[in-house]
Design a protein around this motif. Structure first.
Motif, short mmCIF file in Angstrom:
data_model
loop_
_atom_site.label_atom_id
_atom_site.label_comp_id
_atom_site.label_asym_id
_atom_site.label_seq_id
_atom_site.Cartn_x
_atom_site.Cartn_y
_atom_site.Cartn_z
N ILE A 157 80.44 16.50 30.75
CA ILE A 157 80.62 16.58 29.31
C ILE A 157 79.33 17.20 28.80
CG2 ILE A 157 80.89 15.29 27.16
CD1 ILE A 157 82.31 13.11 28.84
N ALA A 158 79.45 18.39 28.18
CA ALA A 158 78.26 19.17 27.82
C ALA A 158 78.13 19.33 26.32
CB ALA A 158 78.34 20.55 28.48
N ASP A 159 76.89 19.44 25.87
CA ASP A 159 76.64 19.67 24.45
C ASP A 159 76.85 21.15 24.11
OD1 ASP A 159 74.22 21.08 25.06
OD2 ASP A 159 73.01 19.28 24.77
N ALA A 160 76.74 21.48 22.83
CA ALA A 160 77.02 22.83 22.37
C ALA A 160 76.01 23.86 22.86
CB ALA A 160 77.06 22.84 20.84
N ASN A 161 74.81 23.43 23.28
CA ASN A 161 73.80 24.35 23.78
C ASN A 161 73.88 24.61 25.28
OD1 ASN A 161 72.08 24.99 21.45
ND2 ASN A 161 71.76 22.78 21.39
N PHE A 162 74.67 23.82 25.99
CA PHE A 162 74.74 23.90 27.44
C PHE A 162 75.33 25.26 27.87
CE2 PHE A 162 76.42 22.95 31.67
CZ PHE A 162 75.37 22.23 32.22
N PRO A 163 74.80 25.88 28.94
CA PRO A 163 75.33 27.16 29.41
C PRO A 163 76.63 26.98 30.21
CG PRO A 163 73.51 26.49 30.81
CD PRO A 163 73.59 25.47 29.70
N ALA A 164 77.63 26.46 29.54
CA ALA A 164 78.88 26.08 30.21
C ALA A 164 79.61 27.28 30.81
CB ALA A 164 79.78 25.33 29.24
N GLU A 165 79.68 28.38 30.08
CA GLU A 165 80.38 29.57 30.61
C GLU A 165 79.75 30.03 31.92
OE1 GLU A 165 83.02 31.49 29.59
OE2 GLU A 165 83.47 30.43 27.73
N ALA A 166 78.44 29.97 32.00
CA ALA A 166 77.74 30.43 33.19
C ALA A 166 77.85 29.45 34.35
CB ALA A 166 76.27 30.67 32.86
N CYS A 167 78.08 28.18 34.05
CA CYS A 167 78.07 27.15 35.09
C CYS A 167 79.46 26.72 35.57
CB CYS A 167 77.35 25.90 34.58
SG CYS A 167 75.57 26.10 34.34
N ALA A 168 80.46 26.83 34.74
CA ALA A 168 81.75 26.18 35.01
C ALA A 168 82.64 26.91 36.01
CB ALA A 168 82.52 25.98 33.71
N ARG A 169 83.22 26.13 36.91
CA ARG A 169 84.33 26.62 37.73
C ARG A 169 85.60 26.57 36.89
NH1 ARG A 169 83.37 22.90 42.92
NH2 ARG A 169 85.62 22.89 42.83
N THR A 170 85.75 25.48 36.14
CA THR A 170 86.83 25.32 35.16
C THR A 170 86.18 24.83 33.87
OG1 THR A 170 88.43 24.71 36.88
CG2 THR A 170 88.96 24.07 34.61
N LEU A 171 86.48 25.49 32.77
CA LEU A 171 85.87 25.14 31.49
C LEU A 171 86.94 24.74 30.49
CD1 LEU A 171 83.40 25.00 29.59
CD2 LEU A 171 83.80 27.44 29.10
N HIS A 172 86.72 23.61 29.84
CA HIS A 172 87.55 23.16 28.72
C HIS A 172 86.66 23.15 27.49
CE1 HIS A 172 90.93 21.84 31.20
NE2 HIS A 172 90.02 21.37 32.05
N ARG A 173 87.24 23.48 26.34
CA ARG A 173 86.50 23.46 25.07
C ARG A 173 86.95 22.24 24.26
NH1 ARG A 173 82.58 27.54 24.53
NH2 ARG A 173 82.44 26.46 22.55
N ALA A 174 85.98 21.58 23.66
CA ALA A 174 86.25 20.45 22.76
C ALA A 174 85.36 20.63 21.54
CB ALA A 174 86.00 19.13 23.47
N ASP A 175 85.43 21.82 20.97
CA ASP A 175 84.60 22.15 19.80
C ASP A 175 84.89 21.16 18.68
OD1 ASP A 175 83.49 24.57 20.97
OD2 ASP A 175 85.49 25.42 20.73
N GLY A 176 83.83 20.77 17.98
CA GLY A 176 83.99 19.85 16.86
C GLY A 176 84.01 18.39 17.25
N ILE A 177 84.01 18.09 18.53
CA ILE A 177 84.03 16.71 19.01
C ILE A 177 82.65 16.37 19.57
CG2 ILE A 177 85.06 15.10 20.67
CD1 ILE A 177 87.62 16.83 20.45
#
Length: 142
Positions: A28-48
């Motif tokens: 579970i990552a914060d909004a600053n985390f480099p998720a696109e660069a790190c994720a094998r599978t990425l889910h977005r939970a913007d606003g949560i």
């Protein structure tokens, strides 16, 4: 909608949680985390916020009890003993929600990134507080 399932858990995220096996990890990552660069599978939970998503996930996923440190946060750079406010909330959420509460442990920033790259999935939240990142290891449903 389903009875007893938190509505912030999207169909895709529920599928990922269901597909994970014992020992698999989710971030579970914060909004600053480099998720696109790190994720094998990425889910977005913007606003949560991250603690809110943690609570929802722990409502359907057990924490691992067979190994040490089933819940890990990123250590504060330059002050690894500091506990950011969001991390204190993570701990209370685990204490109150997890099927088997566990003490958080911390991982150095770049080691956290390396571990996140190996995770089954990353969920990027809209969490704005710094260090709002946590890795959970899935346990066995008893």
């Amino acid at each position: 909608m389903l009875i007893g399932i938190d509505p912030i858990l999207s169909p895709d995220l529920l599928r990922t949680l269901r597909a994970m096996g014992h020992g698999d990890e989710i971030v579970i990552a914060d909004a600053n985390f480099p998720a696109e660069a790190c994720a094998r599978t990425l889910h977005r939970a913007d606003g949560i916020e991250a603690p809110r998503l943690l609570e929802a996930i722990l409502g359907v996923m057990p924490l691992d009890t067979f190994g040490e440190n089933p819940a890990n946060v990123m250590a504060v750079v330059g002050n690894p003993d500091e506990i950011p406010p969001v991390v204190a909330i993570f701990q209370s959420t685990i204490d109150e929600t997890a099927d088997t509460p566990a003490q958080l442990s911390s991982i150095e920033r770049f080691s956290f990134y390396d571990r996140a790259k190996q995770a089954f999935a990353i969920v990027q939240t809209g969490e704005k507080r710094l260090y709002g990142n946590i890795i959970l290891r899935k346990g066995v449903v008893k």
